[in-house]
Design a protein around this motif. Structure first.
Motif, PDB file in Angstrom:
ATOM      1  N   LYS A 173       0.886  -1.268  -0.195  1.00 23.69           N
ATOM      2  CA  LYS A 173      -0.300  -0.074  -0.026  1.00 23.69           C
ATOM      3  C   LYS A 173       0.924   1.384  -0.021  1.00 23.69           C
ATOM      4  N   SER A 174       1.929   1.327   0.617  1.00 23.68           N
ATOM      5  CA  SER A 174       2.702   2.386   0.841  1.00 23.68           C
ATOM      6  C   SER A 174       4.209   2.548   0.535  1.00 23.68           C
ATOM      7  N   ARG A 175       4.756   1.220  -0.027  1.00 23.94           N
ATOM      8  CA  ARG A 175       6.213   1.125  -0.209  1.00 23.94           C
ATOM      9  C   ARG A 175       6.449   0.637  -1.445  1.00 23.94           C
ATOM     10  N   ALA A 176       5.325   0.248  -2.153  1.00 24.32           N
ATOM     11  CA  ALA A 176       5.533  -0.066  -3.414  1.00 24.32           C
ATOM     12  C   ALA A 176       5.180   1.200  -4.531  1.00 24.32           C
ATOM     13  N   PRO A 177       5.885   1.525  -5.601  1.00 26.69           N
ATOM     14  CA  PRO A 177       5.673   2.865  -6.231  1.00 26.69           C
ATOM     15  C   PRO A 177       4.541   2.747  -7.206  1.00 26.69           C
ATOM     16  N   PHE A 178       3.445   2.968  -6.582  1.00 23.07           N
ATOM     17  CA  PHE A 178       2.264   2.986  -7.446  1.00 23.07           C
ATOM     18  C   PHE A 178       1.287   4.220  -7.027  1.00 23.07           C
ATOM     19  N   TRP A 179       0.596   4.665  -8.122  1.00 26.38           N
ATOM     20  CA  TRP A 179      -0.081   5.874  -7.903  1.00 26.38           C
ATOM     21  C   TRP A 179      -1.322   5.836  -8.553  1.00 26.38           C
ATOM     22  N   LYS A 180      -2.421   5.996  -7.849  1.00 24.94           N
ATOM     23  CA  LYS A 180      -3.838   5.608  -8.266  1.00 24.94           C
ATOM     24  C   LYS A 180      -4.657   7.112  -8.604  1.00 24.94           C
ATOM     25  N   LYS A 181      -5.182   7.170  -9.600  1.00 31.91           N
ATOM     26  CA  LYS A 181      -5.889   8.368 -10.210  1.00 31.91           C
ATOM     27  C   LYS A 181      -7.455   7.920 -10.464  1.00 31.91           C
ATOM     28  N   GLU A 182      -8.231   8.394  -9.835  1.00 34.57           N
ATOM     29  CA  GLU A 182      -9.708   8.081 -10.048  1.00 34.57           C
ATOM     30  C   GLU A 182     -10.252   9.253 -11.117  1.00 34.57           C
ATOM     31  N   ILE A 183     -10.924   8.747 -12.293  1.00 31.98           N
ATOM     32  CA  ILE A 183     -11.532   9.405 -13.259  1.00 31.98           C
ATOM     33  C   ILE A 183     -13.192   9.276 -12.975  1.00 31.98           C
ATOM     34  N   THR A 184     -13.842  10.292 -12.728  1.00 25.45           N
ATOM     35  CA  THR A 184     -15.208  10.169 -12.640  1.00 25.45           C
ATOM     36  C   THR A 184     -15.967  11.204 -13.612  1.00 25.45           C
ATOM     37  N   ARG A 185     -17.219  11.399 -13.647  1.00 24.11           N
ATOM     38  CA  ARG A 185     -17.852  12.341 -14.521  1.00 24.11           C
ATOM     39  C   ARG A 185     -17.471  13.729 -14.127  1.00 24.11           C
ATOM     40  N   GLU A 186     -17.059  14.131 -12.955  1.00 25.59           N
ATOM     41  CA  GLU A 186     -16.802  15.351 -12.266  1.00 25.59           C
ATOM     42  C   GLU A 186     -15.198  15.533 -12.745  1.00 25.59           C
ATOM     43  N   GLY A 187     -14.422  14.598 -12.932  1.00 19.95           N
ATOM     44  CA  GLY A 187     -13.105  15.071 -13.256  1.00 19.95           C
ATOM     45  C   GLY A 187     -12.274  14.010 -12.915  1.00 19.95           C
ATOM     46  N   ALA A 188     -10.868  14.216 -12.762  1.00 23.70           N
ATOM     47  CA  ALA A 188      -9.970  13.266 -12.539  1.00 23.70           C
ATOM     48  C   ALA A 188      -9.225  13.826 -11.062  1.00 23.70           C
ATOM     49  N   ALA A 189      -8.988  13.024 -10.061  1.00 24.97           N
ATOM     50  CA  ALA A 189      -8.184  13.100  -8.980  1.00 24.97           C
ATOM     51  C   ALA A 189      -7.368  12.093  -8.473  1.00 24.97           C
ATOM     52  N   TRP A 190      -6.010  12.494  -7.969  1.00 19.95           N
ATOM     53  CA  TRP A 190      -5.239  11.448  -7.345  1.00 19.95           C
ATOM     54  C   TRP A 190      -5.700  10.867  -6.274  1.00 19.95           C
ATOM     55  N   VAL A 191      -5.534   9.541  -5.993  1.00 22.84           N
ATOM     56  CA  VAL A 191      -5.928   9.079  -4.602  1.00 22.84           C
ATOM     57  C   VAL A 191      -4.889   9.592  -3.602  1.00 22.84           C
ATOM     58  N   GLU A 192      -5.082  10.169  -2.437  1.00 27.19           N
ATOM     59  CA  GLU A 192      -4.229  10.410  -1.654  1.00 27.19           C
ATOM     60  C   GLU A 192      -3.763   9.396  -0.599  1.00 27.19           C
ATOM     61  N   ALA A 193      -2.768   9.230  -0.248  1.00 28.71           N
ATOM     62  CA  ALA A 193      -2.362   8.265   0.753  1.00 28.71           C
ATOM     63  C   ALA A 193      -3.214   8.740   2.126  1.00 28.71           C
ATOM     64  N   ARG A 194      -3.242   7.781   3.046  1.00 27.45           N
ATOM     65  CA  ARG A 194      -3.967   8.022   4.233  1.00 27.45           C
ATOM     66  C   ARG A 194      -2.963   7.807   5.569  1.00 27.45           C
ATOM     67  N   ASP A 195      -3.177   8.720   6.494  1.00 28.46           N
ATOM     68  CA  ASP A 195      -2.232   8.405   7.450  1.00 28.46           C
ATOM     69  C   ASP A 195      -2.244   7.077   8.057  1.00 28.46           C
ATOM     70  N   ALA A 196      -3.462   6.369   8.076  1.00 20.62           N
ATOM     71  CA  ALA A 196      -3.706   5.062   8.510  1.00 20.62           C
ATOM     72  C   ALA A 196      -2.721   4.124   7.912  1.00 20.62           C
ATOM     73  N   ASP A 197      -2.700   4.399   6.594  1.00 22.93           N
ATOM     74  CA  ASP A 197      -1.682   3.451   5.570  1.00 22.93           C
ATOM     75  C   ASP A 197      -0.326   3.609   6.361  1.00 22.93           C
ATOM     76  N   GLU A 198       0.338   4.641   6.702  1.00 24.48           N
ATOM     77  CA  GLU A 198       1.504   4.515   7.185  1.00 24.48           C
ATOM     78  C   GLU A 198       1.417   3.914   8.610  1.00 24.48           C
ATOM     79  N   ASP A 199       0.485   4.573   9.433  1.00 26.53           N
ATOM     80  CA  ASP A 199       0.617   3.712  10.810  1.00 26.53           C
ATOM     81  C   ASP A 199       0.507   2.242  10.598  1.00 26.53           C
ATOM     82  N   ALA A 200      -0.264   1.759   9.758  1.00 27.12           N
ATOM     83  CA  ALA A 200      -0.470   0.394   9.769  1.00 27.12           C
ATOM     84  C   ALA A 200       1.141  -0.390   9.491  1.00 27.12           C
ATOM     85  N   LEU A 201       2.090   0.397   9.022  1.00 30.98           N
ATOM     86  CA  LEU A 201       3.453  -0.315   8.962  1.00 30.98           C
ATOM     87  C   LEU A 201       4.050  -0.577  10.393  1.00 30.98           C
TER      88      LEU A 201
END
Lengths: 83, 146
Positions: free
Chosen positions: B115-143
């Protein structure tokens, strides 16, 4: 020295290119960032908040205070969102 | 150990069957499959960018760590990149161990690190536009629990 500098995700979009060669004498990643910031507004915007960025040196996750000595490839990107 | 980073779809059922059939000393196989979740407003597609030079080695290192910590018999990681539509599998992990506790723990460890150490970045494309998915603090805490 000439370094390959790579940008991913919104850093790539904000700067407007995926990679470029940069000739620099910067001793650290932070010094390289300062040089890039001084180039143009789009770089300044991309590097405005380093806490929102991560850096990899030669494809290994690193830190902004790391030395650039011997490094061939620097990549800047937002926190990763895999899985 | 097998790590595959690919644009092509994969068949999670077939992968699980193949992985399971290849085990001889293991008593447990755990698999996890991540699929593209729809978002409110209607997700048209998700675009996954990655760092080709780094992705394979970063995942391999995470997988090797899992193998050594839980004495896994085997591990499989598949992660896709490119454009995906809701419901499509994005990635899967499979772990094989002598007992289920190790297989479950290793699978969770793999997911937390991917989730937070493999170099992938997700972008969501909806009818309203495009937005990068932001990492959550919880993801970092999980480590930290590892």
């Amino acid at each position: 020295m000439t370094i390959d500098v790579l940008y991913f995700a919104w850093v790539r979009e904000r700067i407007g290119l995926p990679r470029e060669k940069v000739v620099t004498q910067a001793a650290t990643v932070a010094a390289l960032v300062d040089e890039l910031r001084g180039r143009e507004e789009r770089y300044a915007a991309a590097f405005a908040d380093l806490s929102a960025l991560r850096v990899a040196l030669d494809q290994e996750l690193s830190e902004f205070d790391a030395p650039l000595d011997g490094v061939r490839e620097v990549a800047f990107f937002p926190p990763m969102t895999g899985g | 150990m097998s790590v595959r980073v690919q644009a092509e779809p994969f068949d999670a059922g077939a992968e699980t069957a193949g992985f399971t059939a290849a085990q001889h000393d293991a008593g447990a196989v755990v698999t996890f499959t991540g699929i593209v979740r729809d978002v409110e407003g209607g997700l048209l597609r998700m675009e996954i960018e990655h760092y080709p030079g780094m992705t394979q080695s970063a995942i391999a290192r995470i997988a090797e760590e899992a193998v050594s910590r839980w004495s896994l018999a085997d591990v499989l990681v598949i992660h896709r990149f490119g454009a995906l539509t809701p419901g499509e599998p994005i990635m899967m992990v499979a772990t094989a161990a002598r007992h289920r506790a190790e297989a479950f723990a290793a699978a969770e460890f793999l997911m937390d690190y991917l989730k937070s150490r493999a170099p992938f970045w997700k972008k969501e494309i909806t009818r309203e536009g495009a937005a990068w998915v932001e990492a959550r603090d919880a993801d970092e805490d999980a480590l930290r629990r590892w």
